[in-house]
Design a protein around this motif. Structure first.
Motif, PDB file in Angstrom:
ATOM      1  N   MET A 119       0.838  -1.195   0.000  1.00 53.83           N
ATOM      2  CA  MET A 119       0.000   0.000   0.000  1.00 53.83           C
ATOM      3  C   MET A 119       0.876   1.249   0.000  1.00 53.83           C
ATOM      4  O   MET A 119       1.789   1.372   0.807  1.00 53.83           O
ATOM      5  N   GLN A 120       0.598   2.161  -0.886  1.00 46.54           N
ATOM      6  CA  GLN A 120       1.338   3.421  -0.946  1.00 46.54           C
ATOM      7  C   GLN A 120       0.706   4.434  -0.004  1.00 46.54           C
ATOM      8  O   GLN A 120      -0.484   4.723  -0.089  1.00 46.54           O
ATOM      9  N   ARG A 121       1.507   4.960   0.919  1.00 42.91           N
ATOM     10  CA  ARG A 121       1.013   5.936   1.882  1.00 42.91           C
ATOM     11  C   ARG A 121       1.225   7.351   1.346  1.00 42.91           C
ATOM     12  O   ARG A 121       2.225   7.627   0.691  1.00 42.91           O
ATOM     13  N   SER A 122       0.294   8.229   1.655  1.00 48.39           N
ATOM     14  CA  SER A 122       0.493   9.645   1.385  1.00 48.39           C
ATOM     15  C   SER A 122      -0.107  10.433   2.535  1.00 48.39           C
ATOM     16  O   SER A 122      -0.940   9.922   3.285  1.00 48.39           O
ATOM     17  N   TYR A 123       0.337  11.692   2.672  1.00 47.86           N
ATOM     18  CA  TYR A 123      -0.083  12.539   3.779  1.00 47.86           C
ATOM     19  C   TYR A 123      -0.467  13.902   3.216  1.00 47.86           C
ATOM     20  O   TYR A 123       0.389  14.631   2.722  1.00 47.86           O
ATOM     21  N   TYR A 124      -1.736  14.248   3.294  1.00 46.52           N
ATOM     22  CA  TYR A 124      -2.185  15.516   2.730  1.00 46.52           C
ATOM     23  C   TYR A 124      -1.540  16.682   3.477  1.00 46.52           C
ATOM     24  O   TYR A 124      -1.510  16.699   4.713  1.00 46.52           O
ATOM     25  N   SER A 125      -1.044  17.673   2.715  1.00 44.98           N
ATOM     26  CA  SER A 125      -0.386  18.813   3.371  1.00 44.98           C
ATOM     27  C   SER A 125      -0.550  20.119   2.604  1.00 44.98           C
ATOM     28  O   SER A 125       0.114  21.102   2.938  1.00 44.98           O
ATOM     29  N   SER A 126      -1.412  20.164   1.590  1.00 50.31           N
ATOM     30  CA  SER A 126      -1.517  21.368   0.738  1.00 50.31           C
ATOM     31  C   SER A 126      -2.489  22.375   1.337  1.00 50.31           C
ATOM     32  O   SER A 126      -3.630  22.511   0.876  1.00 50.31           O
ATOM     33  N   LEU A 127      -2.058  23.079   2.371  1.00 50.68           N
ATOM     34  CA  LEU A 127      -2.885  24.074   3.036  1.00 50.68           C
ATOM     35  C   LEU A 127      -2.495  25.471   2.582  1.00 50.68           C
ATOM     36  O   LEU A 127      -1.424  25.683   2.033  1.00 50.68           O
ATOM     37  N   GLY A 128      -3.370  26.426   2.871  1.00 50.15           N
ATOM     38  CA  GLY A 128      -3.045  27.821   2.616  1.00 50.15           C
ATOM     39  C   GLY A 128      -3.550  28.307   1.276  1.00 50.15           C
ATOM     40  O   GLY A 128      -4.330  27.648   0.583  1.00 50.15           O
ATOM     41  N   GLY A 129      -3.119  29.506   0.902  1.00 47.01           N
ATOM     42  CA  GLY A 129      -3.596  30.152  -0.299  1.00 47.01           C
ATOM     43  C   GLY A 129      -4.852  30.960  -0.012  1.00 47.01           C
ATOM     44  O   GLY A 129      -5.227  31.192   1.143  1.00 47.01           O
ATOM     45  N   HIS A 130      -5.518  31.393  -1.081  1.00 47.12           N
ATOM     46  CA  HIS A 130      -6.740  32.170  -0.934  1.00 47.12           C
ATOM     47  C   HIS A 130      -7.536  32.045  -2.214  1.00 47.12           C
ATOM     48  O   HIS A 130      -6.980  32.150  -3.302  1.00 47.12           O
ATOM     49  N   PRO A 131      -8.846  31.780  -2.123  1.00 50.53           N
ATOM     50  CA  PRO A 131      -9.645  31.613  -3.341  1.00 50.53           C
ATOM     51  C   PRO A 131      -9.811  32.937  -4.074  1.00 50.53           C
ATOM     52  O   PRO A 131      -9.806  34.009  -3.456  1.00 50.53           O
ATOM     53  N   PRO A 132     -10.005  32.894  -5.393  1.00 55.30           N
ATOM     54  CA  PRO A 132     -10.210  34.124  -6.157  1.00 55.30           C
ATOM     55  C   PRO A 132     -11.578  34.730  -5.890  1.00 55.30           C
ATOM     56  O   PRO A 132     -12.499  34.048  -5.426  1.00 55.30           O
ATOM     57  N   GLN A 133     -11.711  36.002  -6.182  1.00 52.95           N
ATOM     58  CA  GLN A 133     -12.972  36.706  -5.982  1.00 52.95           C
ATOM     59  C   GLN A 133     -14.078  36.178  -6.890  1.00 52.95           C
ATOM     60  O   GLN A 133     -15.263  36.435  -6.648  1.00 52.95           O
ATOM     61  N   THR A 134     -13.723  35.407  -7.905  1.00 58.12           N
ATOM     62  CA  THR A 134     -14.716  34.855  -8.827  1.00 58.12           C
ATOM     63  C   THR A 134     -15.353  33.572  -8.311  1.00 58.12           C
ATOM     64  O   THR A 134     -16.318  33.086  -8.903  1.00 58.12           O
ATOM     65  N   ASP A 135     -14.815  32.997  -7.203  1.00 58.81           N
ATOM     66  CA  ASP A 135     -15.384  31.764  -6.663  1.00 58.81           C
ATOM     67  C   ASP A 135     -16.762  32.022  -6.062  1.00 58.81           C
ATOM     68  O   ASP A 135     -17.015  33.088  -5.469  1.00 58.81           O
ATOM     69  N   LEU A 136     -17.640  31.027  -6.173  1.00 51.34           N
ATOM     70  CA  LEU A 136     -18.934  31.098  -5.504  1.00 51.34           C
ATOM     71  C   LEU A 136     -18.781  30.771  -4.026  1.00 51.34           C
ATOM     72  O   LEU A 136     -17.890  30.015  -3.619  1.00 51.34           O
TER      73      LEU A 136
END
Length: 278
Positions: free
Chosen positions: A1-18
């Protein structure tokens, strides 16, 4: 089994997002999807430099009471020589990205993804990022409940890759738990484990118990039953379950569904209001 660890935090959504999302806060549970963990909701801590964190759980009156959980992000050269201000707090660190140098009285340890450290109360420790890239780790904190006649547990430095998961009986290997602490060691009043459900595996009954939970999804996706609701979750989401909240799960695939799990264990129930003295 291949393990992975989610870590992609941060940033900011664009003003065009709902203005849509999956965040939920109820009387029995909360779900903080990965999309809620943006730059604008970070916190800073005393005596930590070049470091920010996302506070994803804290004690709240009438809700969850026993623990706090942070996702820490330490820039190159950052860290702390005075990380813990509460002498009664124990902690668990679990690294999901990069590497950190943890210094204990007995020596230095380099923690890489999958790395786990248990830090008993009163321990002097420090942490630094000596690498050239950002490091991210979970920091779970709890006020240790000492028991007369039981010693405090010792520090532990481990890595998930070195531990054989315990398979739940009658699941044909579909449901397993990676345990960093011996469940029979009653000195410990909290467990932090990794639960793995293979595609199609289920928790086939509504678990209803006194332990409260924090569940951070490290990998994969699933449909989780929380109280009376079925909620879709994926890597990067966090679930916070009050004591006695019914819970079950169906792992959706195509890969393993894995989460970092906190629960309080091995102590009598308090019979007086919080903070009351005899």
């Amino acid at each position: 089994m291949q393990r992975s660890y989610y870590s992609s935090l941060g940033g900011h959504p664009p003003q065009t997002d709902l203005l849509t999302g999956r965040a939920v806060f109820t009387e029995a549970y909360a779900v903080l999807p990965k999309g809620t963990m943006q730059d604008i909701v970070t916190s800073f801590l005393p005596f930590w430099d070049n470091t920010r964190c996302w506070v994803i759980a804290r004690p709240l009156s009438g809700f969850s009471e026993t623990f706090s959980q942070y996702v820490m992000e330490v820039a190159p050269g950052g860290g702390s020589d005075r990380p813990e201000q509460d002498p009664e707090a124990e902690g668990v660190l679990f690294v999901v990205d990069g590497e950190v140098e943890l210094t204990l009285p007995a020596g230095k340890h380099t923690l890489t993804p999958g790395g786990y450290a248990f830090l008993p109360p009163g321990l002097k420790w420090s942490l630094r990022n000596r690498s050239g890239a950002h490091a991210r780790f979970h920091w779970i904190r709890k006020a240790y409940e000492a028991v007369d006649g039981l010693d405090h547990p010792e520090p532990l430095i481990l890595n998930e890759k070195d531990i054989t998961p315990s398979v739940t009986p009658d699941t044909d290997g579909g449901w397993a738990t990676t345990r960093f602490v011996d469940p029979n060691d009653l000195r410990h009043d909290m467990h932090v484990t990794i639960v793995t459900l293979m595609p199609g595996a289920v928790i086939p009954f509504a678990e209803t118990h006194v332990m409260e939970h924090g569940l951070y999804v490290l990998q994969g996706k699933a449909v989780y039953r929380l109280n009376q609701d079925w909620v879709e979750v994926e890597a990067g989401d966090f679930m916070w379950l009050r004591a006695f909240c019914p819970q079950a799960c169906y792992a959706g695939g195509p890969g393993p569904f894995r989460y970092l799990l906190y629960k309080d264990v091995n102590r009598h129930m308090a019979l007086r209001p919080f903070g009351a003295r005899r």
